[in-house]
Design a protein around this motif. Structure first.
Motif, short mmCIF file in Angstrom:
data_model
loop_
_atom_site.label_atom_id
_atom_site.label_comp_id
_atom_site.label_asym_id
_atom_site.label_seq_id
_atom_site.Cartn_x
_atom_site.Cartn_y
_atom_site.Cartn_z
N ARG A 98 0.84 -1.22 0.00
CA ARG A 98 0.00 0.00 0.00
C ARG A 98 0.86 1.25 0.00
O ARG A 98 0.55 2.23 -0.68
N THR A 102 1.04 4.42 -2.95
CA THR A 102 0.45 5.69 -2.53
C THR A 102 0.90 6.80 -3.48
O THR A 102 2.09 6.95 -3.76
N TYR A 103 -0.06 7.58 -3.98
CA TYR A 103 0.23 8.71 -4.86
C TYR A 103 0.40 9.99 -4.04
O TYR A 103 -0.16 10.13 -2.95
N SER A 104 1.13 10.92 -4.61
CA SER A 104 1.36 12.18 -3.90
C SER A 104 0.10 13.00 -3.75
O SER A 104 0.03 13.88 -2.89
N SER A 105 -0.91 12.72 -4.53
CA SER A 105 -2.18 13.47 -4.44
C SER A 105 -3.10 12.92 -3.35
O SER A 105 -4.11 13.54 -3.02
N GLU A 106 -2.75 11.78 -2.76
CA GLU A 106 -3.61 11.16 -1.75
C GLU A 106 -3.37 11.76 -0.37
O GLU A 106 -2.26 12.22 -0.05
N PRO A 107 -4.41 11.73 0.48
CA PRO A 107 -4.22 12.20 1.86
C PRO A 107 -3.38 11.19 2.64
O PRO A 107 -3.12 10.09 2.16
N GLN A 109 -2.18 8.22 4.85
CA GLN A 109 -2.73 6.87 4.95
C GLN A 109 -2.36 6.28 6.32
O GLN A 109 -1.42 6.73 6.97
N MET A 121 2.65 9.27 4.45
CA MET A 121 2.22 10.13 3.35
C MET A 121 3.38 10.25 2.38
O MET A 121 4.54 10.12 2.76
N ARG A 123 4.88 12.68 -0.85
CA ARG A 123 4.87 13.88 -1.67
C ARG A 123 6.14 13.86 -2.51
O ARG A 123 7.21 13.49 -2.00
#
Length: 135
Positions: A98, A102-107, A109, A121, A123
């Motif tokens: 996971r 995770t993408y940089s646009s996601e809040p 996790q 997170m 970024r």
């Protein structure tokens, strides 16, 4: 041996037993005090040392914070350090999967396993930030 000598010998044996029992009790109490005084190493501290990231341990060994290098930074933890810590704490493999997806646009996790909680997170400019805490 007279009856009087037998009685005296019997009393000495009883006194010796009492002294021995007292000595054992004192030794057990002292051992408990010594053990409680010696600082106990937490699982997070042991894993951090094994992974070479002892500096990242916080809250008296109850948490760890790692931060990989982002595009805008000149320093940071290597991603393998994050994986090493997760593996050392026996995190389920899906957590690392996971994290990698995770993408940089996601809040931010989060996930839990056992008595551990991991939050992360990602970024582009700051990299992956991961915090693990133990209840």
């Amino acid at each position: 041996m007279t009856e009087e000598q037998k009685a005296v010998a019997s009393l000495r044996v009883k006194e010796d037993r009492k002294i021995a029992i007292f000595a054992i009790v004192v030794a057990v109490v002292l051992a408990g005090i010594v053990i409680s005084i010696i600082p106990q190493t937490t699982q997070i501290e042991r894993v951090a040392k094994n992974c070479g990231v002892e500096y990242a341990v916080e809250e008296e060994g109850r948490s760890i914070f790692l931060d990989t290098r982002g595009e805008a930074e000149s320093y940071g933890d290597h991603p393998s350090s994050l994986k090493c810590v997760l593996d050392g704490l026996e995190a389920p493999p899906y957590i690392w999967d996971r994290m990698l997806s995770t993408y940089s646009s996601e809040p931010p996790q989060a996930a839990t396993w056992g008595r551990y909680t991991v939050a992360w997170m990602y970024r582009l400019d700051t990299g992956m930030r991961m915090s693990i805490s133990h209840e």
